[in-house]
Design a protein around this motif. Structure first.
Motif, PDB file in Angstrom:
ATOM      1  N   ILE A   1      -9.041   9.277   0.343  1.00 13.00           N
ATOM      2  CA  ILE A   1      -9.252   7.911   0.803  1.00 13.00           C
ATOM      3  C   ILE A   1     -10.428   7.869   1.778  1.00 13.00           C
ATOM      4  O   ILE A   1     -10.758   8.871   2.421  1.00 13.00           O
TER       5      ILE A   1
ATOM      6  N   CYS B   1      -6.172   1.169   4.176  1.00 12.44           N
ATOM      7  CA  CYS B   1      -7.565   1.108   3.736  1.00 12.44           C
ATOM      8  C   CYS B   1      -7.668   0.668   2.279  1.00 12.44           C
ATOM      9  O   CYS B   1      -8.744   0.245   1.824  1.00 12.44           O
ATOM     10  N   LEU B   2      -6.555   0.725   1.541  1.00 12.86           N
ATOM     11  CA  LEU B   2      -6.527   0.301   0.142  1.00 12.86           C
ATOM     12  C   LEU B   2      -6.075  -1.155  -0.004  1.00 12.86           C
ATOM     13  O   LEU B   2      -5.937  -1.658  -1.115  1.00 12.86           O
TER      14      LEU B   2
ATOM     15  N   THR C   1       0.823  -1.202   0.000  1.00  4.95           N
ATOM     16  CA  THR C   1       0.000   0.000   0.000  1.00  4.95           C
ATOM     17  C   THR C   1       0.863   1.261   0.000  1.00  4.95           C
ATOM     18  O   THR C   1       1.991   1.253   0.504  1.00  4.95           O
TER      19      THR C   1
ATOM     20  N   GLY D   1     -10.947   0.868   5.944  1.00  4.34           N
ATOM     21  CA  GLY D   1     -11.912   1.722   5.267  1.00  4.34           C
ATOM     22  C   GLY D   1     -13.286   1.107   5.125  1.00  4.34           C
ATOM     23  O   GLY D   1     -14.066   1.494   4.255  1.00  4.34           O
TER      24      GLY D   1
ATOM     25  N   ALA E   1      -1.651   3.930   3.678  1.00  3.63           N
ATOM     26  CA  ALA E   1      -3.064   3.743   3.337  1.00  3.63           C
ATOM     27  C   ALA E   1      -3.441   2.265   3.288  1.00  3.63           C
ATOM     28  O   ALA E   1      -3.706   1.697   2.222  1.00  3.63           O
TER      29      ALA E   1
END
Length: 327
Positions: free
Chosen positions: A277, A43-44, A21, A309, A41
């Motif tokens: 994001i 969340c990705l 990420t 996320g 990130a």
């Protein structure tokens, strides 16, 4: 015990299966925090959080015959999805014990990934007991969400990436803030940083009222939360630090940081407006600490992990409606 050798072995097993990420930045976020902010990130990541790392690490380390019998996990949603996704890839049965008040998106996603979901009341029932009973009854391997050697190793691969990416960004001295529940991510990252970037120090961030790790670090012994529910940061509401994770945190981490639910929601708005994001509340507490606890952080730069996320639409809309750009 988990160590850098086990973390590196987990990273090798993940090659081609887990995303590296990005480390994001924004001048607007830097201005708000009063220093350079780098955001990992996660969340990705596959399934929307770092938990995909621990799930893959644990499943891939099992003997084939144990995988074939199936696995069981308990989780409010992100570990659930990480284990379910890995089990599906290995064509292994998966049973996930989830609190009935978990966000509907997380429950639905776990079922969509092919797992059997067993719901429980977190205020009156013991998830550990439920998981242990089902594991014994069906011959399943229990994969705990944080107090598990291979899960910690899997989460530690995030720390390996941070060590490399921070060096590429010219940052060799900084606090690395983690969203902390039972401490699996924090422990794994701390171990990886100790070996690969000793100038970077892990520090746990938690929601107010569920700051068991911060209190435990301050007291020098494990402290338990008075309540098991009551925060919008459902992903990191745990009873107490893990028995495997806490000694690692005690040895390697700096003091814990604590933010309010409103600050977590404001950080969600900042992440959307300035970094593009989407974060859930529990996945935003490290960024919230970087933004709103600046006096408790030293140095010209800080790194924080945006750890998940998987947010319900209504919660996300409320954060944007209340806080706009978050500035």
């Amino acid at each position: 015990m988990t160590d850098i050798t086990r973390i590196e072995a987990a990273a090798a097993r993940m090659a081609g299966h887990i995303r590296r990420t990005p480390l994001l930045s924004s001048p607007f976020v830097d201005a708000l925090a009063g220093r350079r902010v780098l955001v990992k990130a996660e969340c990705l990541q596959h399934t929307g959080s770092f938990k995909a790392r621990g799930g893959w690490s644990a499943l891939s380390a099992l003997p084939p015959e144990a995988r074939a019998r199936g696995v069981i996990a308990y989780s409010s949603g992100n570990h659930a999805q990480g284990v379910a996704a890995a089990a599906r890839a290995f064509e292994a049965p998966a049973v996930i014990v989830m609190p009935a008040d978990a966000p509907r998106l997380k429950i639905d996603n776990t079922r969509t990934l092919g797992a059997e979901v067993v719901l429980y009341d977190r205020a009156t029932e013991d998830r550990d007991a439920i998981g242990a009973a089902l594991a014994a009854e069906r011959g399943l391997t229990l994969i705990r969400p944080y107090d598990e050697v291979e899960v910690i190793a899997g989460q530690g691969t995030c720390g390996l990436e941070i060590a490399e990416q921070a060096l590429e960004a010219g940052v060799t001295q900084a606090d690395v803030l983690t969203c902390c529940g039972g401490g699996g991510l924090t422990a794994g990252v701390a171990l990886a940083l100790e070996a690969r970037a000793p100038g970077l120090r892990a520090r746990p961030a938690e929601p107010a009222g569920f700051d068991d790790t911060a209190r435990s670090l301050a007291a020098g012994s494990i402290q338990r939360n008075a309540s098991l529910s009551g925060s919008i940061c459902d992903a990191i509401v745990t009873p107490e630090p893990g028995t495997l994770t806490f000694p690692i945190l005690q040895r390697l981490c700096g003091p814990g940081l604590v933010v309010s639910d409103d600050e977590a929601m404001r950080a969600m708005a900042v992440a959307f407006a300035r970094l593009k994001i989407v974060l859930e509340p529990g996945g935003a507490v490290a960024l919230a600490a970087a933004l709103f606890r600046r006096e408790e952080i030293e140095g010209d730069a800080v790194i924080c992990i945006a750890s998940g996320g998987n947010v319900d639409g209504a919660m996300f809309c409320e954060a944007l409606a209340r806080f706009g750009t978050g500035d």
